[in-house]
Design a protein around this motif. Structure first.
Motif, PDB file in Angstrom:
ATOM      1  N   ASP A   1       0.898  -1.127   0.337  1.00 54.00           N
ATOM      2  CA  ASP A   1       0.043   0.095  -0.110  1.00 54.00           C
ATOM      3  C   ASP A   1       0.963   1.152  -0.060  1.00 54.00           C
ATOM      4  O   ASP A   1       1.749   1.361   0.911  1.00 54.00           O
ATOM      5  N   LEU A   2       0.653   2.041  -1.067  1.00 54.98           N
ATOM      6  CA  LEU A   2       1.483   3.308  -1.047  1.00 54.98           C
ATOM      7  C   LEU A   2       0.675   4.286  -0.407  1.00 54.98           C
ATOM      8  O   LEU A   2      -0.281   4.782  -0.861  1.00 54.98           O
ATOM      9  N   TYR A   3       1.263   4.792   0.820  1.00 53.89           N
ATOM     10  CA  TYR A   3       0.669   5.932   1.523  1.00 53.89           C
ATOM     11  C   TYR A   3       1.302   7.253   1.200  1.00 53.89           C
ATOM     12  O   TYR A   3       2.465   7.406   1.092  1.00 53.89           O
ATOM     13  N   GLU A   4       0.435   8.073   1.158  1.00 55.35           N
ATOM     14  CA  GLU A   4       0.653   9.567   0.959  1.00 55.35           C
ATOM     15  C   GLU A   4      -0.024  10.611   1.775  1.00 55.35           C
ATOM     16  O   GLU A   4      -1.239  10.192   1.875  1.00 55.35           O
ATOM     17  N   ASP A   5       0.752  11.568   2.348  1.00 52.08           N
ATOM     18  CA  ASP A   5      -0.124  12.798   2.832  1.00 52.08           C
ATOM     19  C   ASP A   5       0.583  13.834   2.359  1.00 52.08           C
ATOM     20  O   ASP A   5       1.557  13.794   1.583  1.00 52.08           O
ATOM     21  N   ASP A   6       0.461  15.062   2.748  1.00 55.09           N
ATOM     22  CA  ASP A   6       0.943  16.415   2.536  1.00 55.09           C
ATOM     23  C   ASP A   6       2.343  16.515   2.821  1.00 55.09           C
ATOM     24  O   ASP A   6       3.169  17.396   2.469  1.00 55.09           O
ATOM     25  N   GLY A   7       2.887  15.656   3.841  1.00 61.19           N
ATOM     26  CA  GLY A   7       4.483  15.549   4.148  1.00 61.19           C
ATOM     27  C   GLY A   7       4.486  16.737   5.056  1.00 61.19           C
ATOM     28  O   GLY A   7       5.867  16.721   5.690  1.00 61.19           O
ATOM     29  N   ILE A   8       4.016  17.882   5.336  1.00 62.66           N
ATOM     30  CA  ILE A   8       4.155  18.814   6.189  1.00 62.66           C
ATOM     31  C   ILE A   8       3.424  19.071   7.234  1.00 62.66           C
ATOM     32  O   ILE A   8       3.621  19.912   8.349  1.00 62.66           O
TER      33      ILE A   8
END
Length: 157
Positions: free
Chosen positions: A97-104
């Motif tokens: 599962d490739l998890y992503e969020d805004d990173g900040i």
């Protein structure tokens, strides 16, 4: 056994503690085969002698693993993390599962994130990229995915 570290469920890191060109590495049982991350060569579980120059730490990846490699970034908002290279280490079924969020921000705590499921089916030799789940402000709405099926001579170098 003392000189190895698991980098998550897929990667086995074998640190080089003294200058050498080779070293013995134990690849744990319970995996059909292991891949040398750098060369793509596959190896059975058990003890094996591997190349170990100081500039290239031995990394092995379990068969059935799916790894994503993105562009080099010095910080999360430097540029979009696209294209992605999807590396499929064949030999047995796997998923990622490739998890992503805004990173900040901490917006992920309130559900502002996404997951893209990847499923590898060994018998049919099929990689399924399922529908994205979730969203967050500023996410890429489309992605370029370059798929590599890892095999001998098809590692990273």
């Amino acid at each position: 056994y003392q000189r190895r570290v698991h980098g998550g469920p897929s990667i086995l890191v074998s640190p080089i503690l003294t200058p050498s060109t080779h070293r013995n590495v134990y690849l744990p049982m319970g995996t059909k085969m292991w891949f040398d991350f750098w060369t793509g060569n596959n190896q059975s579980s058990g003890w094996t002698l591997v190349n170990a120059p100081l500039e290239q730490i031995p990394l092995h990846v379990r068969s059935g693993s799916i790894l994503t490699l993105g562009p080099f970034l010095q910080y999360t908002t430097e540029k979009p993390s696209d294209p992605l290279e999807i590396r499929v280490f064949t030999g047995q079924d796997g998923q990622f599962d490739l998890y992503e969020d805004d990173g900040i921000s901490n917006d992920y705590k309130s559900g502002k994130w996404s997951i893209i499921p990847f499923i590898w089916q060994e018998q049919s030799q099929t990689l399924t990229v399922d529908n994205r789940i979730g969203s967050y402000p500023g996410m890429l709405t489309s992605r370029t995915l370059n798929t590599v099926f890892v095999r001998k001579g098809n590692g990273v170098v």
